[in-house]
Design a protein around this motif. Structure first.
Motif, PDB file in Angstrom:
ATOM      1  N   ASP A  85       7.854  54.214  84.066  1.00  0.00           N
ATOM      2  CA  ASP A  85       6.893  53.617  83.144  1.00  0.00           C
ATOM      3  C   ASP A  85       5.488  53.651  83.737  1.00  0.00           C
ATOM      4  OD1 ASP A  85       6.819  52.260  80.477  1.00  0.00           O
ATOM      5  OD2 ASP A  85       5.769  50.748  81.668  1.00  0.00           O
ATOM      6  N   GLU A  86       5.408  53.651  85.063  1.00  0.00           N
ATOM      7  CA  GLU A  86       4.100  53.765  85.722  1.00  0.00           C
ATOM      8  C   GLU A  86       3.499  55.145  85.462  1.00  0.00           C
ATOM      9  OE1 GLU A  86       2.122  53.779  90.214  1.00  0.00           O
ATOM     10  OE2 GLU A  86       4.195  53.150  89.916  1.00  0.00           O
ATOM     11  N   LEU A  87       4.338  56.175  85.469  1.00  0.00           N
ATOM     12  CA  LEU A  87       3.849  57.518  85.163  1.00  0.00           C
ATOM     13  C   LEU A  87       3.382  57.601  83.712  1.00  0.00           C
ATOM     14  CD1 LEU A  87       6.464  59.788  87.002  1.00  0.00           C
ATOM     15  CD2 LEU A  87       4.265  58.937  87.840  1.00  0.00           C
ATOM     16  N   ARG A  88       4.169  56.996  82.792  1.00  0.00           N
ATOM     17  CA  ARG A  88       3.739  56.944  81.393  1.00  0.00           C
ATOM     18  C   ARG A  88       2.400  56.251  81.262  1.00  0.00           C
ATOM     19  NH1 ARG A  88       2.548  53.312  78.289  1.00  0.00           N
ATOM     20  NH2 ARG A  88       3.352  51.766  79.742  1.00  0.00           N
ATOM     21  N   SER A  89       2.242  55.140  81.996  1.00  0.00           N
ATOM     22  CA  SER A  89       1.016  54.356  81.929  1.00  0.00           C
ATOM     23  C   SER A  89      -0.189  55.149  82.427  1.00  0.00           C
ATOM     24  CB  SER A  89       1.175  53.070  82.740  1.00  0.00           C
ATOM     25  OG  SER A  89      -0.007  52.315  82.722  1.00  0.00           O
ATOM     26  N   LYS A  90       0.003  55.964  83.441  1.00  0.00           N
ATOM     27  CA  LYS A  90      -1.111  56.764  83.970  1.00  0.00           C
ATOM     28  C   LYS A  90      -1.587  57.786  82.930  1.00  0.00           C
ATOM     29  CE  LYS A  90      -0.604  56.335  88.937  1.00  0.00           C
ATOM     30  NZ  LYS A  90      -0.609  57.052  90.229  1.00  0.00           N
ATOM     31  N   ILE A  91      -0.639  58.356  82.200  1.00  0.00           N
ATOM     32  CA  ILE A  91      -1.019  59.285  81.136  1.00  0.00           C
ATOM     33  C   ILE A  91      -1.744  58.536  80.030  1.00  0.00           C
ATOM     34  CG2 ILE A  91      -0.158  60.887  79.388  1.00  0.00           C
ATOM     35  CD1 ILE A  91       2.216  61.432  81.298  1.00  0.00           C
ATOM     36  N   HIS A  96       9.322  50.122  77.175  1.00  0.00           N
ATOM     37  CA  HIS A  96       9.336  50.360  78.620  1.00  0.00           C
ATOM     38  C   HIS A  96      10.183  51.595  78.923  1.00  0.00           C
ATOM     39  CE1 HIS A  96       9.126  49.228  82.876  1.00  0.00           C
ATOM     40  NE2 HIS A  96      10.397  49.607  82.945  1.00  0.00           N
ATOM     41  N   ILE A  97       9.617  52.528  79.704  1.00  0.00           N
ATOM     42  CA  ILE A  97      10.333  53.756  80.062  1.00  0.00           C
ATOM     43  C   ILE A  97      11.180  53.475  81.307  1.00  0.00           C
ATOM     44  CG2 ILE A  97      10.132  56.184  80.686  1.00  0.00           C
ATOM     45  CD1 ILE A  97       9.123  55.519  77.897  1.00  0.00           C
ATOM     46  N   GLU A  98      12.486  53.468  81.118  1.00  0.00           N
ATOM     47  CA  GLU A  98      13.376  53.079  82.212  1.00  0.00           C
ATOM     48  C   GLU A  98      13.963  54.266  82.959  1.00  0.00           C
ATOM     49  OE1 GLU A  98      16.336  50.530  80.583  1.00  0.00           O
ATOM     50  OE2 GLU A  98      14.955  48.837  80.298  1.00  0.00           O
ATOM     51  N   ASN A  99      13.923  55.446  82.371  1.00  0.00           N
ATOM     52  CA  ASN A  99      14.522  56.588  83.078  1.00  0.00           C
ATOM     53  C   ASN A  99      13.706  57.850  82.841  1.00  0.00           C
ATOM     54  OD1 ASN A  99      15.704  58.114  80.667  1.00  0.00           O
ATOM     55  ND2 ASN A  99      16.682  56.103  80.452  1.00  0.00           N
ATOM     56  N   LEU A 100      13.934  58.823  83.684  1.00  0.00           N
ATOM     57  CA  LEU A 100      13.151  60.053  83.678  1.00  0.00           C
ATOM     58  C   LEU A 100      13.395  60.885  82.422  1.00  0.00           C
ATOM     59  CD1 LEU A 100      11.282  62.078  85.024  1.00  0.00           C
ATOM     60  CD2 LEU A 100      13.195  62.847  86.425  1.00  0.00           C
ATOM     61  N   GLU A 101      14.603  60.865  81.919  1.00  0.00           N
ATOM     62  CA  GLU A 101      14.924  61.671  80.752  1.00  0.00           C
ATOM     63  C   GLU A 101      14.053  61.292  79.558  1.00  0.00           C
ATOM     64  OE1 GLU A 101      18.764  62.765  77.900  1.00  0.00           O
ATOM     65  OE2 GLU A 101      19.011  61.462  79.645  1.00  0.00           O
ATOM     66  N   VAL A 102      13.854  59.989  79.346  1.00  0.00           N
ATOM     67  CA  VAL A 102      13.026  59.533  78.225  1.00  0.00           C
ATOM     68  C   VAL A 102      11.575  59.957  78.424  1.00  0.00           C
ATOM     69  CG1 VAL A 102      12.141  57.511  77.000  1.00  0.00           C
ATOM     70  CG2 VAL A 102      14.540  57.590  77.708  1.00  0.00           C
ATOM     71  N   LEU A 103      11.053  59.796  79.643  1.00  0.00           N
ATOM     72  CA  LEU A 103       9.670  60.176  79.930  1.00  0.00           C
ATOM     73  C   LEU A 103       9.443  61.657  79.653  1.00  0.00           C
ATOM     74  CD1 LEU A 103       6.833  59.604  81.079  1.00  0.00           C
ATOM     75  CD2 LEU A 103       7.770  60.110  83.344  1.00  0.00           C
ATOM     76  N   LEU A 104      10.344  62.503  80.116  1.00  0.00           N
ATOM     77  CA  LEU A 104      10.185  63.943  79.922  1.00  0.00           C
ATOM     78  C   LEU A 104      10.285  64.325  78.449  1.00  0.00           C
ATOM     79  CD1 LEU A 104      12.265  65.217  82.968  1.00  0.00           C
ATOM     80  CD2 LEU A 104       9.782  65.144  82.757  1.00  0.00           C
ATOM     81  N   ARG A 105      11.146  63.633  77.704  1.00  0.00           N
ATOM     82  CA  ARG A 105      11.267  63.913  76.274  1.00  0.00           C
ATOM     83  C   ARG A 105       9.958  63.575  75.556  1.00  0.00           C
ATOM     84  NH1 ARG A 105      12.746  60.378  72.653  1.00  0.00           N
ATOM     85  NH2 ARG A 105      13.882  59.087  74.145  1.00  0.00           N
ATOM     86  N   ILE A 106       9.326  62.460  75.930  1.00  0.00           N
ATOM     87  CA  ILE A 106       8.057  62.061  75.321  1.00  0.00           C
ATOM     88  C   ILE A 106       6.957  63.073  75.657  1.00  0.00           C
ATOM     89  CG2 ILE A 106       6.219  60.326  75.425  1.00  0.00           C
ATOM     90  CD1 ILE A 106       8.411  58.218  75.708  1.00  0.00           C
ATOM     91  N   CYS A 107       6.925  63.496  76.901  1.00  0.00           N
ATOM     92  CA  CYS A 107       5.909  64.482  77.308  1.00  0.00           C
ATOM     93  C   CYS A 107       6.087  65.785  76.540  1.00  0.00           C
ATOM     94  CB  CYS A 107       5.995  64.734  78.810  1.00  0.00           C
ATOM     95  SG  CYS A 107       5.448  63.347  79.830  1.00  0.00           S
ATOM     96  N   ALA A 108       7.333  66.191  76.323  1.00  0.00           N
ATOM     97  CA  ALA A 108       7.589  67.419  75.570  1.00  0.00           C
ATOM     98  C   ALA A 108       7.159  67.259  74.111  1.00  0.00           C
ATOM     99  CB  ALA A 108       9.066  67.783  75.665  1.00  0.00           C
ATOM    100  N   GLN A 109       7.382  66.066  73.544  1.00  0.00           N
ATOM    101  CA  GLN A 109       6.959  65.825  72.160  1.00  0.00           C
ATOM    102  C   GLN A 109       5.442  65.907  72.015  1.00  0.00           C
ATOM    103  OE1 GLN A 109       8.646  61.995  71.301  1.00  0.00           O
ATOM    104  NE2 GLN A 109      10.654  62.809  70.748  1.00  0.00           N
TER     105      GLN A 109
END
Length: 417
Positions: free
Chosen positions: A342-348, A376-389
């Motif tokens: 979620d910290e990585l999501r927040s930086k973006i 809240h982004i709890e795992n890497l899979e969700v973060l990567l899916r959002i970035c791809a979207q």
């Protein structure tokens, strides 16, 4: 398409396009207008006898590049600054503003132009007024038609200055696009600027890919994406071989062939990584690695002032840059070094919503990375899916690249510089 449609880069998807998967080299050569450069290409790639190049969708790509590169005639006029002025005009119907340059006493070789008017496009207004530290002021005048005479007053003051200080007057190269009776000022450069446009880059890139294919018969690749305007090319070529990253998805090592043919820009080859969050998803993330401490070269670029031999050799680095994915996967921060996704999501998100962010008007993008919308982004899979979207959201070509670099810096290096 209208003329101005050619000035905005558009991404073309190749998946469902009808196309022959071959082209002949003599067809490619028709895109190269400079006789000397064409001879160098013929000699370098042994093209005295035409031969077939087989690459998926190549006929469609050739026709597309031909359409964009042959729409306009390019005129290179050299003129003194003192013989150039700019006028602010407003459309009578919709009050849209445009800046029109008047160039007098210019020449292209032995051809003389006593008078030509050209509408400013791209960064030409900045290039003209930056030396005078007046770019922001001149741009601000377009907000009101009542201010257009202020630009006339400014031009008059500079004309008086040049008349009394002839030694400071510089001769510059004004690159103008012509279609029928319409003229557009593309950029302002020095006479050292050479014409390596999207067509020339496309031709050499395809010849290098054919050469790579011949010497690496076991390496399969596809041209996965093209973004194109009259002055911009981004051609992404991806290996079909995938590099698995556990259960998260897979990488494909790619290269990006680029040319920005306006202002003081460059052309070159960049290593690109395509990350697919899972094997069932059509969405993907383009990741652009930086040069690392081990001095792995991730790009080779040149300016438009280099010699023709250097132009050709720049694209010869395709082979070197095509296989970096396996070497670099162990260094990815999102894969090996992060526990707080979620910290990585927040930086973006912080970069997207900041006051000076170029993305602040793209609501879909802000919502995608918002804690309120996403949770809240709890795992890497969700973060990567959002970035791809995020890469599928429609936006301007230049903004798309800024977003890709932003996401790359955060995911690869935990940085949002």
């Amino acid at each position: 398409m209208e003329n101005k449609d050619y000035f905005r880069a558009q991404r073309y998807f190749l998946k469902d396009k009808e196309s022959e998967d071959f082209i002949y080299t003599d067809q490619l050569l028709t895109l190269v207008k400079n006789r000397e450069l064409k001879e160098l290409i013929i000699n370098k790639y042994n093209l005295d006898i035409s031969y077939k190049i087989e690459i998926e969708k190549i006929e469609y790509l050739f026709n597309l590049v031909s359409q964009y590169s042959q729409r306009f005639e390019l005129i290179r006029i050299e003129a003194k600054e003192s013989d150039v002025s700019c006028e602010l005009k407003f459309d009578e119907n919709n009050q849209n503003a445009k800046y029109v340059f008047t160039i007098k006493n210019g020449n292209e070789g032995e051809l003389f132009f006593d008078f030509i008017e050209a509408e400013a496009i791209y960064d030409s207004l900045n290039l003209f007024y930056n030396d005078k530290s007046l770019s922001q002021y001149v741009k601000s005048l377009s907000k009101s038609s009542n201010k257009k005479n202020l630009l006339n007053d400014l031009n008059k003051s500079w004309a008086d200055y040049y008349a009394n200080n002839e030694k400071v007057v510089k001769t510059k190269l004004f690159r103008i696009l012509k279609h029928n009776n319409n003229y557009y000022l593309k950029s302002i450069n020095s006479s050292a600027f050479k014409e390596y446009g999207i067509a020339e880059s496309f031709v050499v890139a395809i010849l290098e890919l054919a050469k790579f294919k011949e010497s690496n018969p076991d390496t399969e690749f596809i041209i996965s994406s093209i973004s194109l305007s009259e002055s911009k090319l981004d051609l992404i070529i991806s290996q079909k071989k995938s590099i698995q990253l556990g259960n998260l998805g897979f990488l494909r090592s790619s290269i990006s062939i680029r040319n920005e043919d306006q202002g003081n820009t460059s052309f070159g080859v960049y290593n690109t990584l395509e990350f697919y969050p899972n094997s069932n998803s059509d969405n993907k993330i383009y990741l652009f690695p930086n040069n690392d401490e081990n001095e792995i070269r991730n790009s080779v670029t040149s300016k438009h002032t280099v010699l023709q031999d250097t132009f050709l050799s720049t694209y010869s680095n395709i082979n070197e840059l095509f296989n970096l994915g396996e070497e670099m996967k162990k260094d990815f921060h999102f894969y090996t070094g992060s526990s707080n996704y979620d910290e990585l999501r927040s930086k973006i998100e912080q970069k997207i919503i900041s006051n000076n962010s170029p993305f602040r008007k793209i609501k879909a993008l802000k919502d995608l990375f918002s804690r309120d919308k996403t949770g809240h982004i709890e795992n890497l899979e969700v973060l990567l899916r959002i970035c791809a979207q995020s890469d599928a959201i429609e936006m301007d070509y230049d903004l798309k690249f800024k977003l890709r670099y932003l996401i790359s810096d955060v995911l690869l290096y935990n940085s949002n510089r």
